[in-house]
Design an enzyme around this catalytic site. Structure first.
Site, PDB file in Angstrom:
ATOM      1  N   HIS A 108       0.957  -0.921   0.135  1.00 27.32           N
ATOM      2  CA  HIS A 108       0.061   0.002   0.457  1.00 27.32           C
ATOM      3  C   HIS A 108       0.979   1.492  -0.246  1.00 27.32           C
ATOM      4  CE1 HIS A 108       0.996  -0.129   4.558  1.00 27.32           C
ATOM      5  NE2 HIS A 108       0.386   1.057   4.644  1.00 27.32           N
ATOM      6  N   ASP A 110       0.552   5.181   1.717  1.00 30.47           N
ATOM      7  CA  ASP A 110      -0.589   5.489   2.880  1.00 30.47           C
ATOM      8  C   ASP A 110      -1.522   6.602   3.144  1.00 30.47           C
ATOM      9  OD1 ASP A 110       1.142   4.431   4.990  1.00 30.47           O
ATOM     10  OD2 ASP A 110       2.784   5.925   5.474  1.00 30.47           O
ATOM     11  N   HIS A 258       4.504   0.133   0.325  1.00 30.97           N
ATOM     12  CA  HIS A 258       5.640  -0.664   1.040  1.00 30.97           C
ATOM     13  C   HIS A 258       4.627  -1.630   1.830  1.00 30.97           C
ATOM     14  CE1 HIS A 258       3.705   2.669   3.156  1.00 30.97           C
ATOM     15  NE2 HIS A 258       3.606   2.029   4.090  1.00 30.97           N
ATOM     16  N   ARG A 273       5.716   6.627  13.549  1.00 31.08           N
ATOM     17  CA  ARG A 273       5.731   7.353  11.506  1.00 31.08           C
ATOM     18  C   ARG A 273       5.186   9.122  12.060  1.00 31.08           C
ATOM     19  NH1 ARG A 273       1.275   4.408   7.958  1.00 31.08           N
ATOM     20  NH2 ARG A 273       0.091   6.608   8.358  1.00 31.08           N
TER      21      ARG A 273
HETATM   22  C1  SIN Z   1       3.710   1.708   7.564  1.00 28.27           C
HETATM   23  O1  SIN Z   1       2.466   0.923   7.139  1.00 28.27           O
HETATM   24  O2  SIN Z   1       3.328   2.907   6.973  1.00 28.27           O
HETATM   25  C2  SIN Z   1       4.493   1.292   8.535  1.00 28.27           C
HETATM   26  C3  SIN Z   1       5.627   0.499   7.000  1.00 28.27           C
HETATM   27  C4  SIN Z   1       6.913  -0.542   8.592  1.00 28.27           C
HETATM   28  O3  SIN Z   1       6.410  -1.337   9.370  1.00 28.27           O
HETATM   29  O4  SIN Z   1       7.800  -0.374   8.131  1.00 28.27           O
END
Ligand code: SIN
Length: 282
Positions: A108, A110, A258, A273
């Site tokens: 996905h 974000d 990602h 994040r």
């Molecule tokens: C996310 O999906 O924003 C986090 C990615 C991760 O945990 O590496």
């Protein structure tokens, strides 16, 4: 052809070490806990456009410094559904351990359910499992360019409908869901978006948030979406990042998707994040 294969790796104050031909580079020479000059911010921005995701090692920063670093690149958003850090609503906490059933392990980018999805995400590792827990990134420009001409023609001008309800709000009552839907209506975004800064086209659909293709028969639309989702899982378009404590990743949600590998149970992994507000995809 991806746009960044021939990108220069020279900058005044940072070093850039690519992890793959078109996506991902480790940046050296930045100390997030200190003063990051306007010139260095510009160089990091340039590297982000060239490499779509950049990584920093050994950044011993506290939460205020993490937030301040993010704010150098734009306004920070507050996620209305995720777990936010107490006292710091702009920080999303992602914590998984032996009790977790899933772990961000779906391709996905974000908050594509927002009318203006985020430009970038800056993720800092707090607890890293002894092995596993890597994050994979897919160059969605390369994924688009890798499609056949037939498919490219078919999806040109198509719109996908994105909804937060596919991932969030499962425990909410129908009334609460209705109120949230009013606040966060379904978002209609082009299946192929054009990067506002580089002009590169990228595939902009993901199984986490897309409910359907607008104006396309449901069976046919689902078949096409499944075909498009497969592009992100092609290793030639990817890089993979092995986290260490104090590592930071900064990705451009307009250019990559990602996937966090959830292979470390029963160990714990915790990351935090901050997310930078973006604009309307076109
Ligand atoms: C996310 O999906 O924003 C986090 C990615 C991760 O945990 O590496």
């Amino acid at each position: 052809m991806s746009t960044s294969a021939a990108a220069p790796n020279e900058s005044e104050t940072i070093t850039i070490a690519p992890l793959s031909p078109t996506v991902g580079a480790v940046i050296g020479g930045v100390r997030m806990s200190g003063d990051v000059s306007a010139g260095q911010v510009a160089e990091i921005r340039r590297a982000l456009l060239d490499w779509k995701v950049v990584f920093f090692r050994d950044q011993d920063v506290n939460i205020e410094e993490h937030i301040a670093f993010g704010a150098l690149f734009g306004e920070l958003e507050i996620h209305p559904f995720a777990t936010n850090l107490e006292g710091h609503p702009e920080v999303v906490v992602i914590h998984h351990d032996e009790g977790s059933l899933f772990g961000q392990n779906g391709w996905h980018s974000d908050v594509t359910w927002r009318l203006e999805p985020s430009m970038g995400s800056i993720l800092r590792a707090r607890i890293v499992p002894p092995v596993g827990g890597d994050t994979l990134f897919c160059d969605m420009n390369a994924a688009y360019e890798g499609l056949s001409d037939d498919i490219k023609e078919k999806i040109e001008g198509m719109t996908a409908v994105h909804s937060y309800t596919r991932v969030f709000g499962g425990g909410a009552s129908e009334d609460e869901r209705e109120a949230m839907r009013e606040k966060y209506p379904d978002a209609r975004h082009p299946v192929v978006r054009t990067h506002p800064e580089t002009g590169a086209k990228s595939l902009y659909v993901n199984a986490a948030f897309v409910s359907h293709l607008e104006g396309v028969d449901a069976v046919e639309g689902n078949r096409l979406l499944r075909r498009l989702y497969r592009q992100a899982s092609i290793p030639e378009y990817q890089c993979r990042f092995r986290w260490q404590k104090e590592s930071v990743a900064f990705w451009d949600n307009r250019a990559v998707q990602h996937y966090a590998a959830f292979d470390y149970k029963p160990a714990t992994r915790r990351v935090e994040r901050v997310t930078i507000v973006g604009d309307t995809p076109v």
